[in-house]
Scaffold this motif. Structure first.
Motif, PDB file in Angstrom:
ATOM      1  N   HIS A  42      36.215  26.624  43.511  1.00 56.21           N
ATOM      2  CA  HIS A  42      36.385  27.390  44.757  1.00 56.21           C
ATOM      3  C   HIS A  42      36.221  28.884  44.513  1.00 56.21           C
ATOM      4  N   TYR A  43      36.924  29.408  43.534  1.00 60.11           N
ATOM      5  CA  TYR A  43      36.866  30.854  43.290  1.00 60.11           C
ATOM      6  C   TYR A  43      35.567  31.260  42.612  1.00 60.11           C
ATOM      7  N   ALA A  44      35.057  30.425  41.719  1.00 59.62           N
ATOM      8  CA  ALA A  44      33.782  30.726  41.075  1.00 59.62           C
ATOM      9  C   ALA A  44      32.650  30.816  42.091  1.00 59.62           C
ATOM     10  N   THR A  55      40.599  37.660  45.208  1.00 60.02           N
ATOM     11  CA  THR A  55      42.059  37.617  45.121  1.00 60.02           C
ATOM     12  C   THR A  55      42.513  36.167  45.200  1.00 60.02           C
ATOM     13  N   VAL A  56      43.060  35.678  44.095  1.00 57.34           N
ATOM     14  CA  VAL A  56      43.513  34.291  44.022  1.00 57.34           C
ATOM     15  C   VAL A  56      44.794  34.139  44.830  1.00 57.34           C
ATOM     16  N   LYS A  96      35.353  40.572  39.754  1.00 56.95           N
ATOM     17  CA  LYS A  96      36.650  40.863  39.162  1.00 56.95           C
ATOM     18  C   LYS A  96      37.714  39.992  39.830  1.00 56.95           C
ATOM     19  N   ALA A  97      38.796  39.748  39.072  1.00 60.11           N
ATOM     20  CA  ALA A  97      39.805  38.776  39.496  1.00 60.11           C
ATOM     21  C   ALA A  97      41.161  39.429  39.700  1.00 60.11           C
ATOM     22  N   ALA A  98      41.721  39.248  40.882  1.00 64.44           N
ATOM     23  CA  ALA A  98      43.089  39.673  41.179  1.00 64.44           C
ATOM     24  C   ALA A  98      43.938  38.430  41.418  1.00 64.44           C
TER      25      ALA A  98
END
Length: 339
Positions: A42-44, A55-56, A96-98
């Protein structure tokens, strides 16, 4: 000009564009709170789709802090490997990952737990009355946020977002509608924001040189509740403790539905920005490239977040770049679709 695709830096974090995926609970983790293959995919997909900052979803700092039994968790080191897979997948596709960390407070729907809140006030007539937290409970929760931040760092996230919006625990402390305490954590704005300041102080020792964002509800939509001016006042009290950005949302504190329309939260974000001097991320039912670009170009907002439209279209950013004629690097696998 494609303002949406100009580069942007929060503290030392360099972002390729100003589009943010809003945190949205997927409610599909097992009761253990662990990451699944779906979460990684999903996030990828949104990272592959060109969104600059992903933003997870709300990730609970304690078992009783979950919104539901199917939320992600971060209350033990056992969660680090799974969360790292999400962060790595986001990075692999150029974003980038939050990670949003939070505690549901009186709005937890987890069965068999004792609800906690600043005051013993139920959310609505169908909800249980929560336990009023003691000072010891508050300090325990502050420590839980600290440990969650340390684990987010080990998992490789670039930013953390403290969930102080939508009527969850930190938000409950901020609002006079849900915080009726008579001690140092209740009453005037300085006291109501104290727990947020404590959390920020605690995180600083484990979250080195990376940005911290705070998500707030800038309007309670109820008489006697917080307005954007009230939230700005409280943010000014604690901003020196390490707030690098404010993600401006509204509502959720009490059971009142906002009158939602495209850009309905932009005025709140502008008040926060003007009165605190802090960079802001803003949104509200944005579904088109022009709408997103105008938030940056016309309203002077630093970042725009998109939620539901990114569920419908993981490639919203790539399509927006094509529409706005932005000069960006498209994934080579998809280049033939954007020439």
């Amino acid at each position: 000009m494609a303002h949406l695709f100009s580069k942007y830096a929060i503290k030392n974090l360099e972002l390729k564009n100003r589009l943010v995926m809003a945190p949205m609970c997927m409610f599909c983790a097992p009761e253990t709170g662990t990451v699944t293959d779906f979460h990684i995919m999903h996030y990828a997909a949104r990272a592959l789709g060109g969104t600059g900052l992903i933003t997870v979803e709300a990730t609970a700092v304690s078992p009783e802090g979950r919104i539901s039994e199917n939320d992600l968790g971060i209350w033990s080191d056992d969660f680090i490997p799974g969360l790292q897979k999400i962060a790595d997948a986001i990075h692999d596709y150029g974003s980038k990952a939050a990670l949003q960390i939070g505690h549901a407070g009186r709005k937890s729907r987890v069965q068999g737990i004792e609800l906690e809140a600043p005051s013993a006030i139920a959310f609505d007539e169908k909800s249980a009355v929560p336990k009023e937290m003691t000072n010891e409970d508050i300090q325990d929760t502050v420590e839980e946020f600290k440990q969650a931040a340390a684990r987010a760092d080990k998992a490789g996230f670039d930013m953390i977002q403290l969930h102080a919006a939508h009527g969850y625990l930190l938000s409950e402390f901020l609002s006079p509608l849900t915080n009726k305490r008579c001690d140092e954590y209740g009453g005037n704005p300085e006291n109501r924001v104290r727990i947020l300041g404590d959390v920020l102080d605690a995180i600083q020792s484990v979250w080195k040189d990376k940005p911290i964002e705070v998500r707030v509800s800038a309007d309670d939509y109820a008489e006697g509740g917080n307005t954007a001016e009230d939230i700005a006042l409280m943010l000014n009290i604690v901003k020196h403790k390490g707030i690098d950005s404010v993600n401006v949302s509204t509502g959720g504190t009490v059971n009142v539905a906002p009158n939602a329309f495209t850009n309905y939260q932009i005025p709140h974000a502008k008040v926060i920005r003007e009165q605190t001097g802090l960079p802001v991320a803003a949104g509200g039912l944005i579904v088109s490239a022009k709408e997103a670009n105008d938030v940056i170009a016309a309203d002077g907002i630093e970042q725009v977040y998109v939620g539901r439209e990114l569920l419908r279209n993981p490639y919203f950013a790539l399509n927006a770049a094509k529409e706005l004629k932005a000069d960006i690097e498209f994934p080579k696998q998809y280049m033939r679709a954007y020439v």
